[in-house]
Enzyme design. Structure first.
Site, PDB file in Angstrom:
ATOM      1  N   ASP A 181       0.868  -1.178   0.000  1.00 20.65           N
ATOM      2  CA  ASP A 181       0.000   0.000   0.000  1.00 20.65           C
ATOM      3  C   ASP A 181       0.907   1.231   0.000  1.00 20.65           C
ATOM      4  O   ASP A 181       2.140   1.122  -0.141  1.00 20.65           O
ATOM      5  CB  ASP A 181      -0.998  -0.045   1.173  1.00 20.65           C
ATOM      6  CG  ASP A 181      -0.365   0.299   2.521  1.00 20.65           C
ATOM      7  OD1 ASP A 181       0.872   0.434   2.604  1.00 20.65           O
ATOM      8  OD2 ASP A 181      -1.133   0.428   3.506  1.00 20.65           O
TER       9      ASP A 181
ATOM     10  N   CYS B 113       3.411  -2.662   4.022  1.00 19.54           N
ATOM     11  CA  CYS B 113       2.503  -1.573   4.365  1.00 19.54           C
ATOM     12  C   CYS B 113       3.236  -0.707   5.388  1.00 19.54           C
ATOM     13  O   CYS B 113       4.454  -0.844   5.541  1.00 19.54           O
ATOM     14  CB  CYS B 113       1.141  -2.078   4.842  1.00 19.54           C
ATOM     15  SG  CYS B 113       1.112  -2.921   6.435  1.00 19.54           S
TER      16      CYS B 113
ATOM     17  N   THR C 181       3.171  -0.624   8.737  1.00 16.36           N
ATOM     18  CA  THR C 181       3.720  -1.421   9.837  1.00 16.36           C
ATOM     19  C   THR C 181       4.117  -2.826   9.417  1.00 16.36           C
ATOM     20  O   THR C 181       4.833  -3.510  10.158  1.00 16.36           O
ATOM     21  CB  THR C 181       2.661  -1.574  10.948  1.00 16.36           C
ATOM     22  OG1 THR C 181       1.505  -2.177  10.365  1.00 16.36           O
ATOM     23  CG2 THR C 181       2.302  -0.222  11.564  1.00 16.36           C
TER      24      THR C 181
ATOM     25  N   HIS D 182      10.984 -23.220  10.086  1.00 15.67           N
ATOM     26  CA  HIS D 182      10.004 -23.939  10.905  1.00 15.67           C
ATOM     27  C   HIS D 182       8.562 -23.775  10.431  1.00 15.67           C
ATOM     28  O   HIS D 182       7.756 -24.683  10.635  1.00 15.67           O
ATOM     29  CB  HIS D 182      10.096 -23.469  12.364  1.00 15.67           C
ATOM     30  CG  HIS D 182      11.334 -23.942  13.061  1.00 15.67           C
ATOM     31  ND1 HIS D 182      11.551 -23.767  14.403  1.00 15.67           N
ATOM     32  CD2 HIS D 182      12.440 -24.578  12.584  1.00 15.67           C
ATOM     33  CE1 HIS D 182      12.728 -24.281  14.745  1.00 15.67           C
ATOM     34  NE2 HIS D 182      13.300 -24.772  13.651  1.00 15.67           N
TER      35      HIS D 182
ATOM     36  N   HIS E  36       8.409 -30.367  11.695  1.00 12.33           N
ATOM     37  CA  HIS E  36       7.689 -29.128  11.410  1.00 12.33           C
ATOM     38  C   HIS E  36       6.576 -29.353  10.386  1.00 12.33           C
ATOM     39  O   HIS E  36       5.607 -28.598  10.364  1.00 12.33           O
ATOM     40  CB  HIS E  36       8.662 -28.056  10.924  1.00 12.33           C
ATOM     41  CG  HIS E  36       9.735 -27.778  11.939  1.00 12.33           C
ATOM     42  ND1 HIS E  36       9.460 -27.221  13.170  1.00 12.33           N
ATOM     43  CD2 HIS E  36      11.068 -28.038  11.921  1.00 12.33           C
ATOM     44  CE1 HIS E  36      10.587 -27.119  13.857  1.00 12.33           C
ATOM     45  NE2 HIS E  36      11.569 -27.626  13.129  1.00 12.33           N
TER      46      HIS E  36
HETATM   47  C1  RB5 Z   1      -1.838   3.187   6.190  1.00  8.78           C
HETATM   48  O1  RB5 Z   1      -1.823   4.491   6.689  1.00  8.78           O
HETATM   49  C2  RB5 Z   1      -1.461   2.193   7.278  1.00  8.78           C
HETATM   50  O2  RB5 Z   1      -2.516   2.052   8.176  1.00  8.78           O
HETATM   51  C3  RB5 Z   1      -1.081   0.855   6.684  1.00  8.78           C
HETATM   52  O3  RB5 Z   1      -0.033   1.041   5.791  1.00  8.78           O
HETATM   53  C4  RB5 Z   1      -0.599  -0.207   7.648  1.00  8.78           C
HETATM   54  O4  RB5 Z   1       0.355   0.300   8.521  1.00  8.78           O
HETATM   55  C5  RB5 Z   1      -1.626  -0.975   8.317  1.00  8.78           C
HETATM   56  O5  RB5 Z   1      -1.361  -1.943   9.051  1.00  8.78           O
END
Ligand code: RB5
Length: 148
Positions: A10, A67, A69, A100, A135
């Site tokens: 994203d 993304c 995070t 694993h 595993h």
């Molecule tokens: C987008 O702003 C953010 O929420 C997305 O990239 C991500 O971090 C979501 O888990």
């Protein structure tokens, strides 16, 4: 011939995806980019689905997902039958999720890890084989959870 790696991000992971593309180019590793192609705001579940569908279909060997995070896109990927996605920002997890868990998707946060660490994590993920053995039984039990 080795299948390409599926890439998707994203807007929060777009820049990191682009840096990993340059790294894969340096290593001569083929990839297919499922977007976002311009960094415009988009929804991480849509991006996860595009890349993971190609893995489940057998067109790509695994997915590298990005993304902000790494968490939202990993949660989304793990909703897709056949995907074992790991969100991580440390080398031990990137290696052992292959050894694993036979993970087939690595999820990284563009707002969490820098491009150098991300390249190390990608290399560990792509270069480490699944150990099998005890595993394998655990993977089979994990995947059976999709039926509930
Ligand atoms: C987008 O702003 C953010 O929420 C997305 O990239 C991500 O971090 C979501 O888990």
């Amino acid at each position: 011939m080795t299948k390409p790696v599926a890439l998707a991000a994203d807007h929060g992971g777009y820049e990191l995806k682009e840096s990993i593309k340059a790294h894969l180019d340096e290593r001569g590793i083929a990839y297919q980019d499922f977007g976002t192609l311009d960094g415009a705001s988009c929804d991480y579940p849509d991006m996860a689905k595009a890349a993971c569908d190609a893995v489940v279909a057998g067109d790509c060997r695994c997915a590298l997902l990005f993304c902000g995070t790494g968490v939202g896109i990993s949660m989304s990927a793990n909703k897709i039958d056949g995907i074992r996605a790991c969100c991580c920002s440390d080398a031990f997890s990137a290696e052992y999720t292959r050894r694993h868990n036979d993970a087939n998707a690595l999820c990284l946060g563009g707002r969490v890890v820098g491009p150098g660490l991300a390249a190390c994590l990608v290399d560990l993920f792509l270069d480490t084989p699944f150990e099998g053995g005890r595993h394998q039984r655990r993977i089979e039990k994990m995947m059976a959870l999709e039926q509930h």
